[in-house]
Write a protein that holds these residues in place. Structure first.
Motif, PDB file in Angstrom:
ATOM      1  N   ASP A  17       0.812  -1.216   0.000  1.00 30.28           N
ATOM      2  CA  ASP A  17       0.000   0.000   0.000  1.00 30.28           C
ATOM      3  C   ASP A  17       0.846   1.267   0.000  1.00 30.28           C
ATOM      4  O   ASP A  17       0.313   2.364  -0.026  1.00 30.28           O
TER       5      ASP A  17
ATOM      6  N   ASP B  91       3.316   4.402  -0.794  1.00 31.41           N
ATOM      7  CA  ASP B  91       3.450   5.315  -1.928  1.00 31.41           C
ATOM      8  C   ASP B  91       4.560   4.882  -2.871  1.00 31.41           C
ATOM      9  O   ASP B  91       4.420   4.956  -4.083  1.00 31.41           O
ATOM     10  N   TYR B  92       5.680   4.423  -2.293  1.00 26.56           N
ATOM     11  CA  TYR B  92       6.791   4.110  -3.199  1.00 26.56           C
ATOM     12  C   TYR B  92       6.510   2.889  -4.046  1.00 26.56           C
ATOM     13  O   TYR B  92       7.042   2.772  -5.151  1.00 26.56           O
TER      14      TYR B  92
ATOM     15  N   THR C 161       3.385   2.212  -5.204  1.00 26.96           N
ATOM     16  CA  THR C 161       2.519   2.789  -6.235  1.00 26.96           C
ATOM     17  C   THR C 161       3.354   3.558  -7.256  1.00 26.96           C
ATOM     18  O   THR C 161       3.161   3.439  -8.470  1.00 26.96           O
ATOM     19  N   PHE C 162       4.309   4.330  -6.736  1.00 25.45           N
ATOM     20  CA  PHE C 162       5.155   5.134  -7.625  1.00 25.45           C
ATOM     21  C   PHE C 162       5.984   4.223  -8.523  1.00 25.45           C
ATOM     22  O   PHE C 162       6.159   4.502  -9.717  1.00 25.45           O
TER      23      PHE C 162
ATOM     24  N   ARG D 247       5.134   1.251  -9.523  1.00 28.41           N
ATOM     25  CA  ARG D 247       4.218   0.710 -10.550  1.00 28.41           C
ATOM     26  C   ARG D 247       3.946   1.766 -11.605  1.00 28.41           C
ATOM     27  O   ARG D 247       3.910   1.466 -12.793  1.00 28.41           O
ATOM     28  N   ALA D 248       3.749   3.009 -11.151  1.00 27.67           N
ATOM     29  CA  ALA D 248       3.442   4.080 -12.097  1.00 27.67           C
ATOM     30  C   ALA D 248       4.604   4.307 -13.054  1.00 27.67           C
ATOM     31  O   ALA D 248       4.418   4.805 -14.157  1.00 27.67           O
ATOM     32  N   ARG D 249       5.808   3.945 -12.632  1.00 28.04           N
ATOM     33  CA  ARG D 249       6.964   4.125 -13.504  1.00 28.04           C
ATOM     34  C   ARG D 249       7.193   2.899 -14.378  1.00 28.04           C
ATOM     35  O   ARG D 249       8.161   2.841 -15.124  1.00 28.04           O
TER      36      ARG D 249
ATOM     37  N   LEU E 200       7.965  -0.287 -13.527  1.00 23.66           N
ATOM     38  CA  LEU E 200       8.968  -1.283 -13.153  1.00 23.66           C
ATOM     39  C   LEU E 200       8.350  -2.674 -13.216  1.00 23.66           C
ATOM     40  O   LEU E 200       7.146  -2.835 -13.038  1.00 23.66           O
TER      41      LEU E 200
ATOM     42  N   SER F 199       7.175  -6.440 -12.300  1.00 24.62           N
ATOM     43  CA  SER F 199       6.563  -6.876 -11.049  1.00 24.62           C
ATOM     44  C   SER F 199       7.580  -7.606 -10.191  1.00 24.62           C
ATOM     45  O   SER F 199       7.493  -7.585  -8.962  1.00 24.62           O
TER      46      SER F 199
ATOM     47  N   ARG G 201      10.840  -6.879  -9.960  1.00 21.97           N
ATOM     48  CA  ARG G 201      11.645  -5.838  -9.312  1.00 21.97           C
ATOM     49  C   ARG G 201      10.855  -5.254  -8.130  1.00 21.97           C
ATOM     50  O   ARG G 201      11.397  -5.045  -7.045  1.00 21.97           O
TER      51      ARG G 201
ATOM     52  N   ALA H  37      12.783  -5.878  -4.701  1.00 23.11           N
ATOM     53  CA  ALA H  37      13.544  -4.709  -4.246  1.00 23.11           C
ATOM     54  C   ALA H  37      12.679  -3.747  -3.437  1.00 23.11           C
ATOM     55  O   ALA H  37      13.189  -3.007  -2.604  1.00 23.11           O
ATOM     56  N   TYR H  38      11.379  -3.751  -3.690  1.00 20.40           N
ATOM     57  CA  TYR H  38      10.532  -2.791  -2.990  1.00 20.40           C
ATOM     58  C   TYR H  38       9.774  -3.448  -1.837  1.00 20.40           C
ATOM     59  O   TYR H  38       9.967  -3.108  -0.691  1.00 20.40           O
TER      60      TYR H  38
ATOM     61  N   ARG I 258      12.005  -6.468   0.410  1.00 18.60           N
ATOM     62  CA  ARG I 258      13.153  -5.917   1.136  1.00 18.60           C
ATOM     63  C   ARG I 258      12.699  -5.042   2.302  1.00 18.60           C
ATOM     64  O   ARG I 258      13.250  -5.116   3.401  1.00 18.60           O
ATOM     65  N   ASN I 259      11.675  -4.234   2.054  1.00 18.18           N
ATOM     66  CA  ASN I 259      11.178  -3.388   3.141  1.00 18.18           C
ATOM     67  C   ASN I 259      10.440  -4.204   4.194  1.00 18.18           C
ATOM     68  O   ASN I 259      10.506  -3.911   5.379  1.00 18.18           O
TER      69      ASN I 259
END
Lengths: 615, 321
Positions: free
Chosen positions: B212, B214-215, B217-218, B220-222, B224, B226, B228, B232-233, B236-237
Motif C-alpha cells: 500500500d 506510496d513508493y 505505487t510510484f 508501478r506508475a513508472r 517497473l 513486477s 523488481r 527490491a521494494y 526488502r522493506n
C-alpha cells in the motif's frame, strides 16, 4: 499550439478519457468524467479533498488500489488502456505515461539510494547496459531536474530534503521519457518557497520535452498560473471545464466562483472572505442531483431534480450549472464586489501594556549524538491586547517551537516570557495560582484538530471538561453553556452529542476553537489552524477567527506558512527564518514592501496567473 | 566511512552485551547455592560422603571462600573452558556438551532455515494473494501449527511419516551430513511448524502494508517489472520487521528443541538438560544454561547487526526528523 516537436506526427489528442466512472464496490466515487489532453498541453484537475481527483489520476495510469474499480474508456494515442492486460500496461507506464505523487518523503524506496531510482528505470536498455553508462545517464538526468551535486545520487532518500526528494522522484518518473506526466499535488507537501521551485521545474521540463502534463491540485490559483485548461472536479463530477485564463476571468459555475473567492488573496485584505457554507459531500450522496446544490446560493428545484451534465457554453467552455445563463450576471457582480472591497485598517488604543512579551527567547534541543539544535535563537516579540499578530515561517523556522513555549508545552532554554505581566517562561517554576491564571489567558489551537480531540469523548464532554477548568467554574457545565459555546463557533447545540470521528475537518477545528474559548482566554496561539482544511472550509474558519476577534477583543498569534492567510487575519507580522526574526512590521508594509531577501522570496513564491501580472 | 560506522556500532553493542553476560553468569553460578540443601551435597550427587570426598569437593569448588571470590574463581575457570565435572559420570561437563552439541546445532539450524525460508515464502504468497482461498489456507495452517506444541506435532509427524509411510526414520540422529539431515527432517519440521505462524503472520502483515506504500505505487506508475517491485521494494522493506522477530524465533526454536529432542529421543543438548535436571546434576545444568544464555545474547547481537545492514536509516542515523 502544437509545434513541430510533436512526436512522430500522430494526429488527434494524446489522451482521451471518456465516461470514466470510478467506484468502490457499489459506492460511486466519480461519475462519468471526460477529459482530453492534447500533445504538449498542460491541464489541471482542480478539486478539494473527496473530489476523486487522485483516484482519477490513478485510474488513468491503471494503478487503482485493490477494491476500486473503473468503468469507461481511457485512450492513449488510439490504444484503449483499460482493456490492456497488466503486462501490456507495464510497457506503457514509464515509457508513455508516468506519474509523480504528493509526498516526497514516502515516494522513494527508503532502502534504495536516490540514484538507483533512476538507474533501475534505465536497466534493460541496450545503450545503458554498462554500469558506467547508467551512472553517467543518472548524472545527466539529475542535472535536468536541477541537481548538480553528484553526491545526491549516492545518498539515501531520508538524507535529502523534501524538495530534493521531489526532484529525484521527478527524474525517476521521467527516466523513460514519457509523453504524459500526471503530477498529483506535486508541491503540496513542500515548503512555500520549495513549492514554487518545483512548479517552475515542472513547467520547464514540460516545455523542454514538449510533454503533456496533468496537474492534480486543490489550488485554483496554482492551476491558473500553470495550466492551459482547467477541469474543476467536485464530489466526483466535473462542474466546469475551460481555458484557464477564461475561467479565471469569468467563472461559469457558482462552485468555481466560490473556490476563487474562498482563496484568501495575498495582495489585499478583505473585510470578510466569501466562504462556501457546509462541506464537500460524498459523491455517493449526490448521485442524482447537482453535487453543489446544497451549498449553492442559487440552487433551485431544477438543480436537485437530476445530475446536470457538463454542457458547452462557448467554443472551449463547459459548465454543469443548469442556471448559468440566468445567474451569470449575479456571479460577476459578486466577483467584482469581493475584489473591490476596501482594505480595512484597525486602530487600537496603544496605552495599555503588551499582553504577551517575549524577550531574547532561546530554545535548544538535543539532537542525535548529543548535537545541540537551536530551534529558536534570540527572538523577541510583543502582542498587544486585542491585536492579531502573524508569525510567518517555513518548516524548521522554529515557529511551532516558539508557539509551544508560549503556552508552556516547551520550556525555553533562555529568555523571558511575560503573559499579562506574569513571568511564564518556566511553567514548572510558577506558583500554582499564577499557572492557572496564565493558562486561562493563553490557549492553543493546533493544525490537526482530530489528534487533539479524544475520539472516545463526545463534543459535549470535551467542552464541559474545558468549561470545568475555567475561572470561577462552579459545578458541572450546564447544557446551556455548552450550547452557547457551540453557537459561538457557528455550530448548533445538536453537535454536543457527536463524536470527533463523525465531524468534518472544519467542524472539528470549530470544536477545538470552542474548547479553547471555554476558559475565556485573552489570546489564542493558532498553529497552522487552517492549513489542513479545504479551501472552501478554510475561508469559513478564517471568518470565524475574524468574528471572534471583533466580538471578544481576542488577540491571536497566528503561526502559518501561508502569506495569504496571514494577510487576512494579522495586523502585524513577524517573519521567522532559521530561528530568528528577520523582518517585522505592519502586514501591509511587510507584504507590500518586503525588506529582507527571505521575505521577498516568500512573497515571490505565491502563484500568480497571467491575469494578475497584468497591470 | 560506511564500514567503520558499522564496526563502531558492533563494538558498542558488544560492550553493552558484556555486563549482561556477567549478570547471567552470576545467576548460573548462584544455582549451586540457590538449590535446596547444602551445596556440597548437591555437588556430591550419588557419591559416598566420606570426609575426604567432601573436602575435595569444597576445594574443587572453592566453597570455603567468600561468595564473590568463589564467583570470580568459578568465572575464570569457565572462561578457560572448565565447567566442572558432571556428578553422574565424573566426566568434564564441557566434553559432555561437546558430544551433544552437534545434534542440537544441526536440528536448530535446519529448523531455522525451514521457518524463515518457508515462512517468508508463505507469508509473501499470502500477501500477494490477499483475500483469496490460498491466503486463508496459509493463515489457517499457521494458526494450527502455533496452537499445537512441538511435541504433539512431532508425535503426529512420527506416526504419519515414520510409522505409517516409513518415509523417514523414527529414531536416532544419523551419521554423516545427508543421513543426519534425513534423520532430523521430522524433528526439524515439528519444531519449525510450531513457530512458523509467527513468521508467516509478520511477513504477510508487513508485505500487505508495503504493497500500500506510496513508493510501491510510484514504482508501478513508472512501469517497473513486477519482479523488481516484489523483491527490491516490497520484500526488502517487509523483511525489516521479520528480522526483528527472527531473533525471538531462533531463541524459541532452540528452547523448543528440548521438547523435540525428548520426543524423538535425540541425543542433543535439550535431552541432556532434561536428564541433568531430573538427576539434579548441577554442574551440567550450569553448563547448558550458560551455553543457552550466551547463545540468546549473541543471537540478539547478531540481529541488531543484521538490522543495521538492511536498514540504512539506522546505519546512517537520521539527519533530521
Amino acid at each position: 499550439m502544437n509545434t513541430a516537436v510533436a512526436r512522430a506526427g500522430q494526429e488527434g489528442p494524446l489522451l482521451t478519457v471518456e465516461g470514466l466512472a470510478i467506484s468502490h464496490g457499489a459506492v460511486p466515487i466519480t461519475t462519468s468524467l471526460s477529459i482530453v489532453v492534447e500533445r504538449g498541453e498542460t491541464i489541471a484537475i482542480v478539486g478539494e479533498s473527496g473530489s476523486g481527483k487522485s483516484l482519477t489520476a490513478r485510474a488513468i495510469a491503471g494503478i487503482l488500489p485493490p477494491g476500486i474499480n473503473a468503468a469507461g474508456a481511457v485512450t492513449l494515442d488510439g490504444m484503449p488502456l483499460m482493456r490492456l492486460a497488466e503486462r501490456e500496461l507495464r510497457k506503457i507506464r514509464g515509457f508513455r505515461v508516468s506519474m509523480l505523487m504528493q509526498d516526497p518523503f514516502t515516494m522513494l524506496n527508503p532502502l534504495l539510494r536516490s540514484g538507483d531510482h533512476i538507474d533501475e528505470m534505465l536497466r534493460g536498455r541496450p545503450d545503458f547496459a554498462s554500469r558506467a553508462a547508467r551512472a553517467a545517464e543518472v548524472k545527466r538526468r539529475l542535472a535536468e531536474v536541477g541537481i548538480v551535486d553528484e553526491d545526491v545520487a549516492r545518498r539515501m532518500p531520508f538524507q535529502l530534503s523534501g524538495g530534493m526528494c521531489q526532484r529525484v522522484a521527478l527524474a525517476a518518473a521521467l527516466a523513460r521519457d514519457p509523453e504524459l506526466l500526471i503530477a498529483d499535488e506535486p508541491s503540496t507537501a513542500l515548503d512555500v518557497t520549495t513549492q514554487a521551485e518545483i512548479i517552475r521545474l515542472l513547467r520547464r521540463v514540460q516545455r523542454e520535452r514538449h510533454m503533456s502534463l496533468i496537474l492534480i491540485t486543490h489550488n485554483l490559483r496554482l492551476a491558473f498560473s500553470t495550466c492551459e485548461r482547467i477541469y474543476v472536479l467536485y464530489a466526483g463530477s466535473l462542474l466546469e471545464v475551460g481555458d484557464g485564463a477564461a475561467v479565471e476571468r469569468q467563472p461559469f459555475h457558482p462552485y468555481t466562483l466560490g473556490l476563487l473567492l474562498s482563496e484568501p488573496p495575498a495582495d489585499i485584505r478583505v473585510p470578510r472572505l466569501v466562504a462556501i457554507r457546509g462541506s464537500v459531500p460524498r459523491a455517493a450522496d449526490v448521485i442524482d442531483r447537482c453535487g453543489f446544490a446544497d451549498r449553492c446560493d442559487w440552487a433551485k428545484q431544477i438543480c436537485r431534480a437530476s445530475k446536470p451534465p457538463l454542457a458547452a457554453r462557448d467554443a472551449s467552455r463547459f459548465t454543469a450549472c443548469v442556471r448559468q445563463d440566468e445567474i451569470q450576471g449575479e456571479l460577476d457582480a459578486l466577483r467584482t464586489a469581493a475584489l473591490s472591497a476596501a482594505p480595512i485598517t484597525l486602530r487600537r488604543d496603544e496605552t495599555e501594556g503588551p499582553l504577551v512579551r517575549v524577550d531574547a527567547l532561546v530554545k535548544t534541543f538535543v539532537g542525535p549524538r548529543g548535537r545541540a539544535i537551536r530551534a529558536v535563537k534570540d527572538v523577541s516579540l510583543r502582542i498587544m491586547p486585542g491585536e492579531s499578530v502573524g508569525l510567518v515561517g517555513e518548516s524548521g523556522s522554529g515557529k511551532t517551537t516558539l508557539g509551544r513555549c508560549l503556552v508552556g508545552l516547551e520550556t525555553p532554554t533562555a529568555g523571558d516570557i511575560r503573559i499579562n505581566g506574569l513571568a511564564a517562561a518556566d511553567f514548572g517554576a510558577m506558583a500554582k495560582a499564577d499557572r492557572a491564571r496564565v493558562r486561562q489567558t493563553i490557549q492553543m489551537i493546533f493544525q490537526d484538530p482530530y489528534s487533539t480531540l479524544n475520539p472516545r469523548h463526545s463534543v459535549g464532554q470535551a467542552l464541559s471538561e474545558a468549561l470545568g477548568a475555567s475561572a470561577g467554574a462552579t459545578g458541572p457545565a450546564t447544557p446551556e453553556r455548552i450550547a452557547t459555546l457551540l453557537a459561538e463557533v457557528g455550530l448548533s447545540a445538536a453537535y454536543a452529542t457527536r463524536r470527533p470521528a463523525s465531524l468534518s475537518g472544519g467542524e472539528r477545528q470549530r470544536v477545538a476553537i470552542a474548547r479553547a474559548l471555554a476558559v475565556k482566554p485573552a489570546i489564542l496561539v493558532c498553529d497552522e489552524p487552517v492549513s489542513a482544511l479545504d479551501v472552501s472550509v478554510q475561508a469559513q474558519v478564517l471568518n470565524l477567527f475574524k468574528r471572534l476577534q471583533a466580538e471578544h477583543g481576542l488577540s491571536y498569534l497566528f503561526i502559518t506558512h501561508d502569506l495569504a492567510v496571514v494577510r487576512q487575519i494579522a495586523e502585524r507580522i513577524y517573519v521567522l527564518y532559521l530561528g530568528e526574526i528577520v523582518e517585522e512590521g505592519p502586514t501591509e508594509r511587510v507584504i507590500g514592501d518586503p525588506k529582507h531577501p527571505y521575505t521577498r522570496r516568500l512573497i515571490e513564491s505565491i502563484p500568480r496567473s497571467a491575469n494578475q501580472d497584468a497591470p | 566511512m560506511k564500514g567503520s560506522s558499522v564496526v563502531v556500532f558492533v563494538m558498542r553493542r558488544f560492550a553493552v552485551a558484556i555486563p549482561l553476560l556477567l549478570i547471567i553468569s552470576f545467576g548460573v553460578f548462584a544455582l549451586v547455592h540457590i538449590a535446596p540443601g547444602d551445596p556440597v551435597r548437591s555437588l556430591l550427587g550419588a557419591r559416598a560422603s566420606d570426609p575426604a570426598t567432601l573436602a575435595a569437593i569444597r576445594e574443587r569448588y572453592h566453597l570455603n571462600d567468600p561468595l564473590l571470590v568463589q564467583y570470580f574463581k568459578w568465572l575464570s575457570q569457565v572462561v578457560q573452558g572448565d565447567l566442572g565435572v558432571s556428578i553422574q559420570g565424573n566426566r568434564a561437563v564441557t566434553s559432555t556438551i561437546a558430544d551433544r552439541l552437534p545434534v542440537t546445532v544441526f536440528l536448530s539450524l535446519m529448523s531455522t532455515v525451514l521457518v524463515l525460508g518457508v515462512g517468508i515464502a508463505l507469508g509473501a504468497v499470502a500477501a500477494f494473494r490477499r483475500g483469496t482461498r490460498l491466503d486463508r489456507a496459509v493463515v489457517m495452517f499457521g494458526v494450527v501449527g502455533i496452537s499445537s506444541p512441538a511435541f504433539v506435532t512431532g508425535i503426529f509427524l512420527l506416526y504419519v511419516f515414520g510409522s505409517l509411510l516409513h518415509w523417514f526414520p523414527i529414531f536416532g540422529p544419523g551419521t554423516g551430513f545427508l543421513d543426519r539431515a534425513w534423520h532430523l527432517t521430522l524433528p526439524a519440521l515439528a519444531l519449525a511448524i510450531s513457530v512458523m505462524a509467527i513468521v508467516v503472520k509478520i511477513t504477510r502483515a508487513a508485505m500487505i502494508e508495503e504493497l500500500d506504500r506510496d513508493y510501491v505505487t510510484f514504482a508501478r506508475a513508472r512501469g517497473l517489472s513486477s519482479r523488481r517491485i516484489a523483491f527490491a521494494y516490497v520484500l526488502r522493506n517487509a523483511l525489516i520487521p521479520v528480522v526483528t522477530a527472527a531473533g525471538l524465533i531462533v531463541v524459541g526454536i532452540v528452547a523448543g528443541a528440548i521438547y523435540v529432542e525428548v520426543t524423538f529421543s535425540l541425543p542433543g543438548l535439550g535431552a541432556l538438560t532434561v536428564d541433568a535436571v531430573q538427576k539434579r546434576d548441577i554442574p551440567t545444568i550450569q553448563g547448558t544454561t550458560l551455553l543457552f544464555s550466551v547463545f540468546v545474547v549473541l543471537v540478539n547481537l547478531a540481529i541488531d547487526v543484521i538490522y543495521t545492514l538492511i536498514d540504512p536509516r539506522i546505519r546512517f542515523g537520521r539527519v533530521e526528523s
